[in-house]
Design an enzyme around this catalytic site. Structure first.
Site, short mmCIF file in Angstrom:
data_model
loop_
_atom_site.label_atom_id
_atom_site.label_comp_id
_atom_site.label_asym_id
_atom_site.label_seq_id
_atom_site.Cartn_x
_atom_site.Cartn_y
_atom_site.Cartn_z
N SER A 273 61.05 -15.18 -15.70
CA SER A 273 60.94 -16.58 -16.10
C SER A 273 61.80 -17.41 -15.18
O SER A 273 62.65 -16.91 -14.45
CB SER A 273 61.42 -16.77 -17.53
OG SER A 273 62.83 -16.76 -17.54
N LYS A 274 61.56 -18.70 -15.25
CA LYS A 274 62.24 -19.61 -14.34
C LYS A 274 63.74 -19.65 -14.54
O LYS A 274 64.48 -20.07 -13.66
CB LYS A 274 61.67 -21.02 -14.55
CG LYS A 274 60.91 -21.51 -13.35
CD LYS A 274 60.67 -22.99 -13.44
CE LYS A 274 61.55 -23.71 -12.45
NZ LYS A 274 61.34 -25.13 -12.41
N ARG A 275 64.17 -19.18 -15.70
CA ARG A 275 65.59 -19.29 -16.01
C ARG A 275 66.47 -18.55 -14.99
O ARG A 275 67.58 -18.90 -14.75
CB ARG A 275 65.87 -18.79 -17.42
CG ARG A 275 66.15 -19.94 -18.37
CD ARG A 275 66.26 -19.47 -19.78
NE ARG A 275 65.02 -18.88 -20.23
CZ ARG A 275 64.94 -17.75 -20.90
NH1 ARG A 275 66.02 -17.08 -21.20
NH2 ARG A 275 63.77 -17.27 -21.29
N GLY A 277 66.19 -18.24 -11.74
CA GLY A 277 65.83 -18.61 -10.37
C GLY A 277 64.36 -18.95 -10.29
O GLY A 277 63.58 -18.58 -11.17
#
Ligand code: GLU
Length: 527
Positions: A273-275, A277
């Protein structure tokens, strides 16, 4: 072909495998609800290399039936990123093909004719339950600690009741009568698989109240009509496959083979997930990673190859890939490896003419961008950047950088901009800067051009010339030179800098520095 397609749309009874002579046809079927991320790229890549390793076709299908979740521009972005990654579709919305349209929103008539078949045969039915009723069911199930699911009430409406409801204009969806007995199936990765879908969900919706098909229905109809031989997709769809197989059965079609790919995980085991990076392909492109490096890196974490973590170009990926090597282990992405993989691919590109040209033009493009971005702030005059010079820079720095973008960092600006060193900066290093610089000019002007080819020799020469400047410590001499050449206080060795810049440029910079130090000087400077 158009006629055949209509024929299939109407009757839908041709067996795909016999019709397409066992040709391998796979598809990547993204929904344009977001941009392409590494997970999607991996699914597309495995489909692509599987198709190419079997002399088959790679098809792009845009699954845009959930109109409420469409993201403007996502479709174009997906296509652009696939193209950048080298995963060009043989058939797709842009490429066309015999089995189009390749966008689900343009295939509504096909879903319509097949849903009619299912309703007529009694395998599907109209459901008139309101949202409020479904919500009540959900709440009640949760209260009783049960999995919320539709209770299949409208299954039991008589055809008269259903017809009356429809005539009176009651909104409806069309649901599929889910079998209680679900067949076992053989997944090419996960092996024998069975999910009793009816235990966890009610009859699934095939056509929504807006007339659009759901993913499950459109996916089955399209995979069949497009002659898809193998479905390679993320394992999040594994539990939906029995439902899809029941649909194939109800439509009288033979299903494709299925291979579900393990999930892509972050290093800490969490879902990608974007969390942790940026995970979007566009981000890696903008950051200056090479598509072949990103694609190669994606294959490191999973499987499909006898040896993991090897440098491979697309051709080698195609030659060495085997679906039987894909394991069920989750694929953990170790982002720390990407810079090294990129560097290796970059170094490899420098070994051939085509690769060199590519890197040069990429570097030129990035520098042009840098120039427009920095129009006002940067100090110094821009140099003329010939191809030979850019290549020289790439060769000289290839072991020190991992991406082309590294060369656009301030530490490397001396390679593109002539520094406009200020008197006070030189004086801050040594109050004898003027003398040091003018003597350095003479020393360095006297060095033959050939010495610049050899950093070690150049280094030795600098040491000798420093010795001749009695009383000036070598470190100070280097600091003054570095400032004159680059405006930097630290960074690459002076000899390395000189070697890349070349004699003419070095001499020009030293002379310019002398000028800037001499300005406003009054009185003599003692050593
Ligand atoms: N549209 C689905 C997705 O984006 C495709 C799943 C499949 O390949 O069947 O995940």
């Amino acid at each position: 072909m158009w006629f055949l397609q209509r024929l299939r749309a109407t009757f839908g009874t041709l067996s795909t495998s016999s019709h397409f002579h066992n040709e391998v046809r796979v598809r990547f079927a993204p929904s344009p609800t977001g941009h392409l991320h590494l997970g999607g790229l991996r699914t597309a890549l495995y489909n692509y290399i599987f198709a190419k390793s079997h002399g088959g076709r790679f098809i792009l299908r845009i699954e845009d039936t959930d109109q409420t979740r469409l993201v403007p521009g996502a479709e174009e972005q997906l296509q652009a990123m696939l193209q950048w990654s080298g995963l060009c579709a043989d058939e797709g919305p842009n490429q066309g093909g015999e089995f189009g349209p390749y966008k689900q929103s343009e295939r509504l008539n096909l879903y319509k004719s097949h849903i009619e078949t299912l309703v007529k045969s009694g395998a599907a039915y109209h459901c008139f339950c309101s949202e409020q009723r479904l919500e009540l069911l959900r709440k009640e199930a949760l209260r009783n600690r049960q999995v919320p699911r539709y209770d299949n009430r409208c299954r039991h409406l008589t055809s008269h009741q259903a017809q009356d409801n429809r005539h009176s204009g009651k909104p409806s969806v069309i649901r599929f009568k889910l079998d209680v007995e679900m067949d076992l199936f053989e997944d090419l990765v996960y092996g024998r698989t069975q999910h009793d879908t009816h235990l966890i969900e009610g009859d699934p919706v095939l056509i929504k109240s807006d007339g659009f098909p759901t993913y499950h229905f459109a996916n089955v109809v399209d995979d069949h009509l497009m002659g898809i031989s193998h479905v390679l997709r993320g394992m999040e769809w594994l539990t939906s496959t029995p439902k899809h197989l029941s649909l194939y059965k109800a439509l009288g079609w033979s299903p494709p083979k299925f291979a579900h790919l393990p999930l892509l995980l972050n290093r800490d085991g969490s879902k990608l997930s974007k969390r942790q990076g940026d995970i979007y392909v566009q981000h890696f492109k903008d950051a200056g990673f090479l598509p072949e490096a990103l694609v190669n890196f994606i294959t490191f974490c999973g499987s499909g190859f006898q040896e993991n973590r090897e440098l491979r170009n697309m051709q080698q990926l195609i030659q060495q890939f085997s679906l039987s090597q894909v394991s069920t282990h989750s694929a953990v992405l170790n982002m720390d490896l990407l810079p090294d993989v990129n560097r290796s691919h970059m170094i490899h590109l420098l070994t051939n003419q085509k690769g060199r040209c590519r890197l040069i033009s990429e570097l030129r493009e990035k520098l042009a961008k840098l120039k427009t971005e920095k129009e006002d702030g940067s100090r110094g005059e821009t140099m003329e950047l010939k191809d030979e010079y850019l290549l020289k820079v790439l060769e000289a720095r290839k072991n020190h950088i991992s991406r082309i973008n590294d060369l656009c960092q301030p530490d490397y600006s001396y390679l593109w901009l002539r520094p406009d060193g200020r008197r006070e900066d030189f004086i801050a290093v040594s109050e004898n800067a003027e003398i040091i610089l003018s003597e350095a000019c003479q020393e360095i002007e006297g060095l033959p051009e050939s010495v610049y080819e050899d950093v070690k020799e150049l280094s030795a020469q600098l040491r000798r010339s420093s010795d001749r400047l009695q009383g000036v410590p070598y470190a100070v001499y280097m600091k003054v030179l570095r400032l004159a050449l680059s405006n930097l206080k630290r960074g690459a060795s002076v000899a390395e800098m000189m070697s890349v810049l070349g004699k003419a440029e070095v001499v020009q910079r030293l002379n310019a520095s002398v000028q800037s130090v001499v300005q406003d000087t009054t009185g003599s400077v003692s050593r």
